[in-house]
Design a protein around this motif. Structure first.
Motif, PDB file in Angstrom:
ATOM      1  N   ALA A 209       0.820  -1.302  -0.014  1.00  0.00           N
ATOM      2  CA  ALA A 209      -0.104   0.057   0.086  1.00  0.00           C
ATOM      3  C   ALA A 209       1.113   1.158  -0.162  1.00  0.00           C
ATOM      4  O   ALA A 209       1.883   1.009   0.037  1.00  0.00           O
ATOM      5  CB  ALA A 209      -1.040  -0.073   1.603  1.00  0.00           C
ATOM      6  N   VAL A 210       0.544   2.501  -0.364  1.00  0.00           N
ATOM      7  CA  VAL A 210       1.123   3.908  -0.064  1.00  0.00           C
ATOM      8  C   VAL A 210      -0.085   4.655  -0.502  1.00  0.00           C
ATOM      9  O   VAL A 210      -0.405   5.084  -0.507  1.00  0.00           O
ATOM     10  CB  VAL A 210       1.666   4.084  -1.804  1.00  0.00           C
ATOM     11  CG1 VAL A 210       0.543   4.280  -3.027  1.00  0.00           C
ATOM     12  CG2 VAL A 210       2.639   5.220  -1.710  1.00  0.00           C
ATOM     13  N   ILE A 211       0.359   5.688   0.253  1.00  0.00           N
ATOM     14  CA  ILE A 211      -0.443   7.077   1.060  1.00  0.00           C
ATOM     15  C   ILE A 211       0.614   8.248   0.526  1.00  0.00           C
ATOM     16  O   ILE A 211       1.561   7.621   1.530  1.00  0.00           O
ATOM     17  CB  ILE A 211      -0.788   6.483   2.571  1.00  0.00           C
ATOM     18  CG1 ILE A 211      -1.804   6.259   2.627  1.00  0.00           C
ATOM     19  CG2 ILE A 211      -1.396   8.503   2.391  1.00  0.00           C
ATOM     20  CD1 ILE A 211      -1.981   5.907   3.479  1.00  0.00           C
ATOM     21  N   GLY A 212       0.356   8.630  -0.264  1.00  0.00           N
ATOM     22  CA  GLY A 212       1.325   9.784  -0.685  1.00  0.00           C
ATOM     23  C   GLY A 212       0.786  10.698  -0.438  1.00  0.00           C
ATOM     24  O   GLY A 212       0.146  11.551   0.305  1.00  0.00           O
ATOM     25  N   TYR A 213       1.776  12.106   0.269  1.00  0.00           N
ATOM     26  CA  TYR A 213       2.180  12.764   0.502  1.00  0.00           C
ATOM     27  C   TYR A 213       2.805  14.633   0.136  1.00  0.00           C
ATOM     28  O   TYR A 213       4.227  13.590  -0.246  1.00  0.00           O
ATOM     29  CB  TYR A 213       2.025  13.126   2.635  1.00  0.00           C
ATOM     30  CG  TYR A 213       1.481  12.525   3.217  1.00  0.00           C
ATOM     31  CD1 TYR A 213       0.301  12.973   4.397  1.00  0.00           C
ATOM     32  CD2 TYR A 213       1.770  11.261   3.677  1.00  0.00           C
ATOM     33  CE1 TYR A 213      -0.769  11.712   4.950  1.00  0.00           C
ATOM     34  CE2 TYR A 213       0.894  10.099   4.246  1.00  0.00           C
ATOM     35  CZ  TYR A 213      -0.284  10.172   5.049  1.00  0.00           C
ATOM     36  OH  TYR A 213      -0.915  10.134   6.010  1.00  0.00           O
ATOM     37  N   SER A 214       2.127  15.338  -0.212  1.00  0.00           N
ATOM     38  CA  SER A 214       2.580  15.909  -0.622  1.00  0.00           C
ATOM     39  C   SER A 214       2.881  17.588  -0.358  1.00  0.00           C
ATOM     40  O   SER A 214       1.965  17.969   1.063  1.00  0.00           O
ATOM     41  CB  SER A 214       2.651  16.176  -2.314  1.00  0.00           C
ATOM     42  OG  SER A 214       1.205  16.448  -2.137  1.00  0.00           O
ATOM     43  N   ARG A 215       4.112  18.240  -0.824  1.00  0.00           N
ATOM     44  CA  ARG A 215       3.391  20.235  -0.315  1.00  0.00           C
ATOM     45  C   ARG A 215       2.115  20.827  -1.078  1.00  0.00           C
ATOM     46  O   ARG A 215       1.973  20.207  -2.050  1.00  0.00           O
ATOM     47  CB  ARG A 215       4.937  20.346  -0.733  1.00  0.00           C
ATOM     48  CG  ARG A 215       6.122  20.066  -0.026  1.00  0.00           C
ATOM     49  CD  ARG A 215       7.092  20.899  -0.758  1.00  0.00           C
ATOM     50  NE  ARG A 215       8.558  20.789   0.394  1.00  0.00           N
ATOM     51  CZ  ARG A 215       8.555  21.575   1.759  1.00  0.00           C
ATOM     52  NH1 ARG A 215       8.039  22.535   1.673  1.00  0.00           N
ATOM     53  NH2 ARG A 215       9.592  20.722   1.964  1.00  0.00           N
ATOM     54  N   ARG A 216       1.534  21.750  -0.109  1.00  0.00           N
ATOM     55  CA  ARG A 216       0.158  22.035  -0.389  1.00  0.00           C
ATOM     56  C   ARG A 216       0.328  22.600  -2.593  1.00  0.00           C
ATOM     57  O   ARG A 216      -1.003  22.155  -3.305  1.00  0.00           O
ATOM     58  CB  ARG A 216       0.390  23.232   0.809  1.00  0.00           C
ATOM     59  CG  ARG A 216       1.110  24.092  -0.076  1.00  0.00           C
ATOM     60  CD  ARG A 216       0.048  25.692   1.323  1.00  0.00           C
ATOM     61  NE  ARG A 216      -1.399  26.225   0.671  1.00  0.00           N
ATOM     62  CZ  ARG A 216      -1.532  26.824  -0.836  1.00  0.00           C
ATOM     63  NH1 ARG A 216      -0.891  27.198  -1.161  1.00  0.00           N
ATOM     64  NH2 ARG A 216      -3.445  26.689  -0.095  1.00  0.00           N
TER      65      ARG A 216
END
Length: 266
Positions: A209-216
């Motif tokens: 599984a992957v959850i992606g988080y990035s700069r706004r």
């Protein structure tokens, strides 16, 4: 939800991502929760292969499947985990966004992927890397062993251009390292680290599984989460803030049958 790590430990995990490109939180998520995910994922994988098996955009017998934002996958104990979000905030900002909820799964017959990154550089013309701007939080839905297709990554290659990273690999200065994980382990990584998927030699799929988080300010429209309006109303204020740039839809029944995230290697 409560933090289990001290601020010093959170900083050490953060520093590992900054220096090496990744960190691993051992025994972090509940294996029982992930077993529920695995059981719910199996029919999704079968449906996906029946529908899109001919695309093979991740390589032979390897499939990328977006997870529906509904139970059991829409679980705040996972995507709002305090420790993970504390590390995410130190790497890509307090105002980070959650932009991805998906899986990558090699089956028997899969092969080595070409060495790649998951995102292009922000400013390729200056031949210099920037601070982190996109993270992948990976956790397996089965134990990852040397036999079932571990992810391989080269430390510190997120800090140099792809060309320089490939030169360092060829010169033997850095090596690809297979990452074996138990159900419950969590890897947080800068998506620019050079890596590849490896063959699964077993009869059992190996979903990661992957959850992606990035700069706004980073928008990659091919990677998004469709949120049913019914689920949106259940979200905490923090979850709504994390998911604020994703589309809210009346129902997931109308979602596109085809995966939009096709070009993935940079």
């Amino acid at each position: 939800m409560t933090e289990r790590y001290s601020q010093q430990q959170i900083q050490a995990f953060t520093q590992a991502v900054l220096e090496d490109g990744f960190c691993i939180l051992r025994n972090h998520f509940s294996p029982d929760t992930l077993q529920t995910w695995q059981e719910a994922f199996t029919p999704l994988l079968t449906e996906h292969i029946d529908r899109e098996g001919n695309l093979k955009n991740r390589g032979t017998s390897r499939y990328y499947v977006t997870l529906p934002f509904m139970a059991p996958f829409a679980d705040p104990a996972i995507y709002e985990d305090d420790d993970v979000l504390a590390i995410v905030a130190r790497l890509v900002g307090e105002d980070a966004v959650m932009c991805q909820l998906a899986t990558d799964t090699p089956l028997l017959g899969s092969e080595y992927q070409a060495i790649h990154r998951d995102a292009p550089p922000l400013f390729p013309e200056i031949e210099q890397e920037t601070p982190p701007f996109q993270l992948a939080v990976n956790f397996p839905l089965v134990d990852v062993t040397p036999e079932n297709g571990p992810f391989e990554v080269a430390r510190r290659t997120h800090r140099v251009t792809k060309e320089e990273g490939l030169r360092l690999l060829e010169a033997g200065v850095v090596q690809l390292e297979p990452i074996t994980l138990k159900m419950g382990d969590v890897m947080i990584r800068d998506v620019r680290g050079l890596h590849r998927g490896t063959p699964n030699y077993t009869d059992t799929p190996r979903p990661m599984a992957v959850i992606g988080y990035s700069r706004r300010w980073l928008l990659r429209p091919e990677v998004s989460i469709q949120i049913p309006r019914e689920e949106w109303h259940k979200l905490s204020d923090r979850a709504r803030h994390l998911l604020r740039f994703n589309p809210v839809v009346a129902s997931l029944e109308d979602r596109s049958a085809a995966e939009v995230y096709q070009a993935y290697a940079y």
